[in-house]
Motif scaffolding. Structure first.
Motif, PDB file in Angstrom:
ATOM      1  N   ASN A   1     -18.950 -37.013  11.261  1.00 18.50           N
ATOM      2  CA  ASN A   1     -19.568 -37.207   9.941  1.00 18.50           C
ATOM      3  C   ASN A   1     -20.526 -36.065   9.613  1.00 18.50           C
ATOM      4  O   ASN A   1     -20.695 -35.703   8.456  1.00 18.50           O
ATOM      5  N   SER A  35     -26.229 -41.249  15.091  1.00 12.96           N
ATOM      6  CA  SER A  35     -25.160 -41.249  14.079  1.00 12.96           C
ATOM      7  C   SER A  35     -23.791 -41.489  14.713  1.00 12.96           C
ATOM      8  O   SER A  35     -22.892 -41.986  14.055  1.00 12.96           O
ATOM      9  N   GLY A  53     -18.525 -47.994  12.249  1.00  8.73           N
ATOM     10  CA  GLY A  53     -17.971 -47.922  10.902  1.00  8.73           C
ATOM     11  C   GLY A  53     -16.477 -47.689  10.897  1.00  8.73           C
ATOM     12  O   GLY A  53     -15.721 -48.439  10.271  1.00  8.73           O
ATOM     13  N   GLN A  54     -16.018 -46.676  11.615  1.00 10.15           N
ATOM     14  CA  GLN A  54     -14.587 -46.338  11.531  1.00 10.15           C
ATOM     15  C   GLN A  54     -13.718 -47.329  12.298  1.00 10.15           C
ATOM     16  O   GLN A  54     -12.543 -47.498  11.963  1.00 10.15           O
ATOM     17  N   ALA A 111     -11.978 -43.649   7.036  1.00 10.57           N
ATOM     18  CA  ALA A 111     -13.180 -42.935   7.455  1.00 10.57           C
ATOM     19  C   ALA A 111     -12.976 -41.429   7.294  1.00 10.57           C
ATOM     20  O   ALA A 111     -13.889 -40.701   6.890  1.00 10.57           O
ATOM     21  N   ILE A 151     -27.647 -45.708   4.043  1.00  4.92           N
ATOM     22  CA  ILE A 151     -26.359 -45.365   3.428  1.00  4.92           C
ATOM     23  C   ILE A 151     -26.571 -44.576   2.134  1.00  4.92           C
ATOM     24  O   ILE A 151     -25.861 -43.607   1.853  1.00  4.92           O
ATOM     25  N   ASN A 171     -19.387 -49.025   7.543  1.00 11.25           N
ATOM     26  CA  ASN A 171     -20.620 -48.237   7.697  1.00 11.25           C
ATOM     27  C   ASN A 171     -21.871 -49.095   7.491  1.00 11.25           C
ATOM     28  O   ASN A 171     -22.893 -48.874   8.138  1.00 11.25           O
ATOM     29  N   PHE A 214     -19.604 -43.528   1.342  1.00 15.25           N
ATOM     30  CA  PHE A 214     -20.073 -43.930   2.670  1.00 15.25           C
ATOM     31  C   PHE A 214     -20.415 -45.418   2.672  1.00 15.25           C
ATOM     32  O   PHE A 214     -20.542 -46.030   3.710  1.00 15.25           O
ATOM     33  N   VAL A 226     -23.307 -45.261  14.607  1.00 10.65           N
ATOM     34  CA  VAL A 226     -23.026 -45.734  13.244  1.00 10.65           C
ATOM     35  C   VAL A 226     -21.578 -45.405  12.872  1.00 10.65           C
ATOM     36  O   VAL A 226     -20.835 -46.256  12.372  1.00 10.65           O
ATOM     37  N   GLN A 227     -21.169 -44.166  13.147  1.00 14.19           N
ATOM     38  CA  GLN A 227     -19.817 -43.753  12.760  1.00 14.19           C
ATOM     39  C   GLN A 227     -18.746 -44.523  13.535  1.00 14.19           C
ATOM     40  O   GLN A 227     -17.739 -44.950  12.959  1.00 14.19           O
TER      41      GLN A 227
END
Lengths: 434, 310
Positions: free
Chosen positions: A393, A214, A221-222, A230, A422, A247, A242, A217-218
């Motif tokens: 997250n 994770s 994403g951010q 985010a 997601i 993401n 999300f 992914v975070q």
């Protein structure tokens, strides 16, 4: 027959009468009274109890000793419990008659909603904490009036030290496969992973038994969506989702990495410490992890390791603070707040840095040049300059850690796709914040 | 004494007399209840009352500390709606194969073989087979987690015999984690089933075997037609104990996988624990526990019906 019925009815009736009250209603208490607060040390002796976890509390013992030297009238008893048990029992122990006075808060959860810790608004004002700490460092401990939306409202905890998640890299391996400098964009990072794979190296070390995929992914994403956007999701602001371009890209990318063999095939069966061991033994060119493992990694790899904030237009990182709150049942909140204020002192900052945390006072961070710690301090400074620190997250809801663990395991095993991933995350989020 | 005292009254049959007798009869009927009372009181206090209380809590939304809200049957609807909770119930029934079916089959064969050929090493075999049963399950879980780990003994063994390609992190694999965890249940339960069935075999009338031999039965047909039917009761006991272990399991799964990867090995016990202590959803946890206890009772009722001596 009649007798049996009579007895059974009697017993049933007794039990029903005993049960027919809403559970726990008598325990509920109102918010703690907020009277005027003082910032002076108590004149007569006061004993406070403080609870923490062994990792987060690593520096707190020496800080307590120094604090007690400075304020001889305050004695603090320290106690720690391992992370898992601590989180599971904290609310119960705060609600009990033997509530500790100062408590480590790992996430807001329902602790504030149930009025178990005091609002620190008055102390924040009295001690000017809003000027001591950058706003993003306190934001995650501000809780709105509903008791669950973060980022604004009263302050409920004061930070002692900070963590930052970024990318470690094996300098020797990177040079060998032709990666000259840390990548600056996601495309460059992707290209570096392809290079490593082509050279027969494992591109990214990962242990996902506890869901640490994770982080990747975070971070992806951010760095795409921007820290501010985010953070609104991680803080549970109504209407955020999300399902953002960043993401989506993060989930797809991690799944793609797993498919291309950029991640270890057995990642779901290896925990974070297992992955640290493998990385330090030379398995993997890159490794996404937090500063809490820096001392171990730096020592075992003999300085042959570097660290950078995740590549992107602006420097962003996942980070949180080791922060302490005051129990609603604390009889001496003034003395407890005096200790919280001491946490950003130069001496306390130095102790936190020694234990591997980024200190509140960056001036207290004096790493040896050329070490991984120097890289981490540089990344920390850069991320704060770009205001790019976002909370984890997995703290977005009480169950998000478990949900992310299950969902990332399915994602890298190819059991779900980016959209399914997601959807699972947003469903959990909506249950608390929807 | 009492008989003589009441004798004259019995002569005169009156309404009052019948009433007294009825009261006396009732008092006599109450005596057995008095004997049962202490045990029943404990059962009531520590089993029935908590069970009813958890049924009651299952109708509320409550985090264990704060104020509760009445939600009726919503918590039960959530159990059906949430993939993790559904998976937990399905997995629990899947574990019956490993906790009950495999151990009883293995136990039957082992017991029949051992009973047919008395060995001197018998006490040692019995002890070895029964050993897993007396180990704390948490310790069992920790040891097996290590055995199954990526560089653990199982994979080393596979490598040593040239099957290195099959080596994997067994507990992190969506296909293999469930059977890997289940087999530990088999390992634990087989000893118990074996001992239960062996003692049952000792009880079987030898003349049945003699009659079977006269009718020309070989060892296999003897096993099917004499041993297995005669062990109906023992099989029932073994099934009851092991099915409860499968449905109410917690320790092994919690220690080894925590329910992962994904929800591949999760069981109601682990979900109840997570719901209470992580999610703060005590109501939903109680609803899941209630569903589990009702399902367990239903299965037990079925087993009792099936294994009752005809």
């Amino acid at each position: 027959m009649k007798l049996k019925v009579t007895i059974a009815t009697g017993i049933g009736a007794c039990l029903l009468v005993a049960a027919c009250a809403p559970p726990g209603a008598s325990n509920a208490q109102g918010p703690a009274q907020q009277g005027p607060v003082g910032t002076a040390a108590p004149t007569s002796e006061v004993t406070l109890s403080l609870v923490s976890t062994p990792e987060s509390g690593a520096a707190i013992r020496s800080i307590i000793t120094q604090f007690e030297g400075k304020h001889p009238t305050v004695k603090i008893k320290y106690q720690d419990t391992n992370f898992d048990d601590y989180n599971k029992s904290l609310n119960l122990s705060l609600a009990s008659a033997q509530s500790p006075d100062i408590v480590l808060l790992n996430s807001v959860g329902t602790t504030v909603k149930d009025n178990l810790v005091r609002s620190l608004a008055a102390y924040e004002k009295a001690y000017s904490w809003d000027k001591v700490y950058p706003s993003t460092q306190l934001a995650q401990w501000r809780v709105g009036g509903d008791g669950k939306t973060l980022g604004f409202g009263d302050l409920y905890a004061a930070p002692a030290g900070f963590s930052i998640v970024g990318v470690y890299y094996n300098k020797a391996k990177a040079a060998k496969v032709g990666i000259a400098s840390p990548p600056k964009t996601l495309e460059e990072f992707d290209a570096a992973l392809a290079k490593a794979k082509a050279a027969g190296e494992l591109p990214v070390q990962l242990g996902n038994a506890e869901g640490h995929a994770s982080f990747a992914v975070q971070l992806i994403g951010q760095s795409h969506d921007g820290a501010e956007k985010a953070a609104t999701w991680a803080f549970g602001h109504k209407g955020s989702t999300f399902d953002s371009p960043g993401n989506r890209q993060g989930a797809d990318k991690v799944r793609e990495w797993a498919g291309k063999g950029y991640l270890p095939a057995d990642a779901n069966g290896v925990d974070l410490q297992g992955a640290v061991d493998k990385f330090t033994k030379g398995e993997g060119v890159f490794f996404i992890d937090g500063n809490w493992d820096a001392a171990k990694i730096g020592e075992r790899m003999n300085g042959d390791v570097g660290f950078f904030a995740f590549p992107g237009a602006k420097a962003t990182a996942i980070g949180t603070s080791v922060a302490y709150g005051i129990s609603a049942k604390c009889a001496n909140p003034d003395a407890a707040a005096l200790f919280l204020d001491y946490l950003h002192s130069e001496a306390a900052s130095a102790a936190e840095f020694k234990a591997g945390f980024m200190p509140a006072d960056v001036a207290a961070a004096k790493p040896e040049p050329g070490t991984v710690m120097a890289d981490i301090v540089a990344a920390w400074t850069k991320v704060n300059a770009d205001n790019g620190l976002v909370g984890f997250n997995n703290n977005a809801t009480a169950t998000m850690g478990d949900t992310l663990t299950a969902a990332t395991q399915e994602l890298i095993a190819g059991k779900t796709d980016g959209a399914g991933f997601i959807g699972a995350i947003q469903t959990d989020w909506a249950k608390t914040h929807g | 004494m009492a008989e003589t005292a009441y004798a004259p009254r019995r002569m005169a049959v009156s309404r009052a007399g019948t009433a007294t007798r009825r009261r006396r009869r009732q008092a006599h009927r109450l005596v057995p209840l008095l004997y049962v009372a202490p045990g029943f009181l404990f059962y009531l206090t520590f089993v029935i009352a908590p069970w009813l209380q958890s049924v009651w809590i299952s109708l509320w939304e409550w985090n264990g500390v704060g104020v509760a809200t009445w939600v009726g049957l919503d918590n039960y609807a959530e159990i059906l709606a949430e993939p993790a909770l559904r998976a937990a119930l399905l997995n629990a029934f899947g574990f019956i194969v490993f906790y009950t079916v495999i151990p009883i089959v293995l136990g039957l064969v082992l017991a029949a073989v051992v009973a047919a050929t008395p060995w001197r090493a018998m006490p040692v075999i019995r002890t070895v087979l029964f050993l897993p049963q007396i180990l704390p399950l948490v310790a069992v879980g920790v040891v097996w987690k290590w055995i199954y780990s990526e560089d653990g003994p199982l994979n080393q063994l596979l490598g040593a015999v040239g099957l290195g390609d099959f080596a994997r992190a067994w507990l992190g694999d969506f296909t293999w984690a469930f059977p890997a965890v289940g087999l530990i249940g088999s390992w634990v339960s087989t000893g118990l089933c074996f001992l239960l069935l062996l003692s049952g075999i000792g009880r079987i009338d030898q003349s049945l075997y003699e009659a079977a031999k006269m009718d020309g039965c070989g060892p296999v047909r003897e096993f099917w037609h004499v041993t297995v039917p005669s062990l109906r009761r023992e099989i029932g006991v073994a099934a009851t104990v092991t099915i409860i272990a499968a449905l109410a399991g917690f320790d092994i799964v919690y220690v080894m996988t925590g329910g992962g990867p994904g929800h591949a090995t999760t069981v109601p016990g682990v979900q109840v624990y997570e719901l209470v202590f992580t999610a703060g959803r005590v109501g939903t946890a109680c609803a899941l526990a209630t569903v589990l206890s009702v399902l367990t009772c239903a299965v037990m009722y079925g087993i009792n019906r099936l294994t009752k001596e005809r």
